[in-house]
Design a protein around this motif. Structure first.
Motif, mmCIF file in Angstrom:
data_model
loop_
_atom_site.group_PDB
_atom_site.id
_atom_site.type_symbol
_atom_site.label_atom_id
_atom_site.label_comp_id
_atom_site.label_asym_id
_atom_site.label_seq_id
_atom_site.Cartn_x
_atom_site.Cartn_y
_atom_site.Cartn_z
ATOM 1 N N ARG A 82 -20.499 50.459 -15.789
ATOM 2 C CA ARG A 82 -19.874 49.504 -14.883
ATOM 3 C C ARG A 82 -18.775 48.716 -15.594
ATOM 4 O O ARG A 82 -17.716 48.438 -15.016
ATOM 5 C CB ARG A 82 -20.932 48.549 -14.327
ATOM 6 C CG ARG A 82 -20.386 47.598 -13.261
ATOM 7 C CD ARG A 82 -21.464 46.724 -12.692
ATOM 8 N NE ARG A 82 -20.905 45.725 -11.792
ATOM 9 C CZ ARG A 82 -21.600 44.739 -11.258
ATOM 10 N NH1 ARG A 82 -22.907 44.640 -11.503
ATOM 11 N NH2 ARG A 82 -21.031 43.867 -10.461
ATOM 12 N N ALA A 83 -19.019 48.354 -16.840
ATOM 13 C CA ALA A 83 -18.010 47.625 -17.623
ATOM 14 C C ALA A 83 -16.750 48.474 -17.784
ATOM 15 O O ALA A 83 -15.625 47.968 -17.685
ATOM 16 C CB ALA A 83 -18.586 47.247 -18.988
ATOM 17 N N LEU A 84 -16.933 49.772 -17.996
ATOM 18 C CA LEU A 84 -15.786 50.672 -18.144
ATOM 19 C C LEU A 84 -15.012 50.804 -16.831
ATOM 20 O O LEU A 84 -13.785 50.914 -16.836
ATOM 21 C CB LEU A 84 -16.250 52.047 -18.622
ATOM 22 C CG LEU A 84 -16.755 52.118 -20.073
ATOM 23 C CD1 LEU A 84 -17.362 53.481 -20.359
ATOM 24 C CD2 LEU A 84 -15.635 51.820 -21.060
ATOM 25 N N VAL A 85 -15.724 50.784 -15.706
ATOM 26 C CA VAL A 85 -15.067 50.841 -14.397
ATOM 27 C C VAL A 85 -14.183 49.607 -14.200
ATOM 28 O O VAL A 85 -13.040 49.708 -13.733
ATOM 29 C CB VAL A 85 -16.118 50.931 -13.267
ATOM 30 C CG1 VAL A 85 -15.453 50.734 -11.907
ATOM 31 C CG2 VAL A 85 -16.827 52.283 -13.294
ATOM 32 N N VAL A 86 -14.702 48.439 -14.588
ATOM 33 C CA VAL A 86 -13.934 47.194 -14.475
ATOM 34 C C VAL A 86 -12.676 47.260 -15.346
ATOM 35 O O VAL A 86 -11.579 46.900 -14.910
ATOM 36 C CB VAL A 86 -14.799 45.979 -14.875
ATOM 37 C CG1 VAL A 86 -13.952 44.704 -14.912
ATOM 38 C CG2 VAL A 86 -15.967 45.809 -13.919
ATOM 39 N N LEU A 87 -12.828 47.747 -16.565
ATOM 40 C CA LEU A 87 -11.692 47.843 -17.484
ATOM 41 C C LEU A 87 -10.666 48.864 -16.991
ATOM 42 O O LEU A 87 -9.468 48.691 -17.187
ATOM 43 C CB LEU A 87 -12.187 48.215 -18.885
ATOM 44 C CG LEU A 87 -12.988 47.125 -19.604
ATOM 45 C CD1 LEU A 87 -13.616 47.661 -20.876
ATOM 46 C CD2 LEU A 87 -12.094 45.937 -19.925
ATOM 47 N N ILE A 104 -16.405 57.416 -18.468
ATOM 48 C CA ILE A 104 -17.395 57.073 -17.432
ATOM 49 C C ILE A 104 -18.160 58.329 -17.007
ATOM 50 O O ILE A 104 -19.389 58.305 -16.860
ATOM 51 C CB ILE A 104 -16.693 56.419 -16.216
ATOM 52 C CG1 ILE A 104 -16.098 55.062 -16.618
ATOM 53 C CG2 ILE A 104 -17.671 56.236 -15.058
ATOM 54 C CD1 ILE A 104 -15.086 54.508 -15.620
ATOM 55 N N ALA A 105 -17.426 59.430 -16.824
ATOM 56 C CA ALA A 105 -18.055 60.694 -16.425
ATOM 57 C C ALA A 105 -19.014 61.186 -17.518
ATOM 58 O O ALA A 105 -20.106 61.696 -17.211
ATOM 59 C CB ALA A 105 -16.983 61.744 -16.151
#
Length: 401
Positions: A82-87, A104-105
């Motif tokens: 989720r943190a990577l999605v935000v970034l 993410i994948a």
């Protein structure tokens, strides 16, 4: 060396990627350590110049922001994916967005974060991957990321200070070159025409200036082509190992610059080793990673020797003390104290802080030294040009009287 690989992860899924290691054997070992089962590992030939290298890149400043923001979000309790999605939503770099989507994948497929990072060795160095991996294994990934971010920031600030010290003289030299070319094209021909009409006997210095002016004015296309050939030829020449090695050697021998190169490499070596040891990386592996971080081939050789000697049971300080032409004497002595007291990581950090401060002071002094040297150079060039152009005029006036 870069290796492309095909492997299976812990869930049995087939994954492909690129990894950077000194040898194929070490690449296989690293893949297994990250939970992958290698199927094929082949060396990837490096390209000299590609569009990807020009347009697809991630700035160091972007990586620093990414690392620190990720560490902050993980500390706040957000899951890694989720943190990577935000970034990914925050970044404006489309290439970096693609990389984050891949990370993410990878995490969604059950891979570790460090395994995902290792697929992009051109973006995430072996130091970055090793520290993230150590953080995953110890359960302190946020702390490891903060350490990586701090390390990258120190490196960024160090490089920026050196570039800032060299920027001023570079701009002045380029400006002088352009002004000189314009003078030879537009000013000198007018004066030369006057001298020819009055049949003035020209001194040697004036004839030299006139000859240069004629060459530039009549062959401007060849001049520009020659400059382009020199720039491109120089770029590819510096890619050759022999030229790079000679450049590395000269950089450590030039007065003033040589001392600065020694202190920069001392600071970089100490900080990288300290960060890796604090993160829990073994000393042998830490030395190997540090060797890849350094750019100068002579310093790489010293680290390779240290790696070999340490594996045989010798101390790091014994090797450093034999290479005082590259590493300052204090480095070897302080490392010896760190080894004796069992506080090597802390001592290396002290060394890094000390030499970073020294580099900061010397870059400021370098700017101060360069300014008067440039003034002397500019004054000499202007004086030669003025004397060369004015002396025929005085001769003409004397003959008229």
């Amino acid at each position: 060396m870069l290796f492309t690989y095909t492997a299976r992860n812990t869930t049995g899924a087939l994954v492909e990627g690129v990894i950077e290691e000194p040898t194929k054997t070490e690449a296989i070992i690293t893949l297994r350590e990250t939970g992958l089962t290698p199927i094929t590992v082949t060396e990837k030939k490096k390209r000299t110049l590609t569009l990807d290298g020009i347009f697809k890149r991630v700035k160091l400043s972007e990586k620093i922001i990414f690392t620190k923001n990720l560490a902050g979000m993980l500390r706040a309790g957000l899951p890694l994916a989720r943190a990577l999605v935000v970034l990914k939503k925050q970044t404006t770099n489309n290439y970096f967005k693609t990389i984050l989507e891949s990370l993410i994948a990878s995490i969604d497929n059950g891979e570790t974060f460090s395994a995902g990072l290792s697929k992009y060795p051109a973006i995430f160095s072996s130091l970055f991957v090793a520290m993230v991996k150590a953080g995953e294994e110890s359960g302190g990934l946020p702390e490891a990321l903060m350490e990586v971010g701090g390390n990258l920031e120190k490196s960024y600030n160090l490089n920026r200070k050196i570039k800032s010290a060299l920027m001023y003289p570079a701009i002045i030299i380029v400006a002088i070159f352009i002004i000189g070319i314009l003078m030879f094209i537009y000013v000198v021909p007018v004066l030369t025409k006057t001298f020819k009409e009055l049949n003035v006997d020209l001194p040697t210095s004036t004839r030299i200036v006139v000859w240069v002016s004629d060459m530039i004015s009549n062959h401007i296309a060849f001049l520009l082509l020659g400059i382009a050939v020199i720039v491109v030829g120089g770029y590819f020449a510096f890619k050759r190992p022999a030229v790079q090695k000679f450049s590395d050697y000269m950089s450590t021998r030039v007065p003033v610059v040589g001392v600065l190169v020694q202190e920069v490499n001392a600071a970089r070596t100490a900080r990288t080793l300290s960060s890796l040891l604090v993160a829990g990386v073994s000393i042998s592996r830490a030395i190997g990673i540090t060797k890849e971080v350094l750019q100068n081939s002579y310093y790489k050789s010293v680290l390779a020797e240290i790696e070999e000697r340490v594996e045989k049971g010798e101390t790091m300080s014994s090797v450093l003390q034999r290479h005082t032409n590259l590493y300052p004497v204090m480095v070897g002595e302080m490392v010896a104290v760190g080894e004796e007291t069992g506080k090597l990581a802390n001592m290396l950090l002290d060394i890094a802080v000390f030499y970073e401060a020294e580099v900061d002071a010397k870059t400021k002094d370098l700017s101060t030294i360069i300014e008067p040297v440039l003034m002397i150079f500019i004054g000499g060039a202007v004086g030669f040009f003025a004397i060369s152009m004015l002396s025929p005029m005085y001769s003409l006036m004397d003959s008229i009287q």
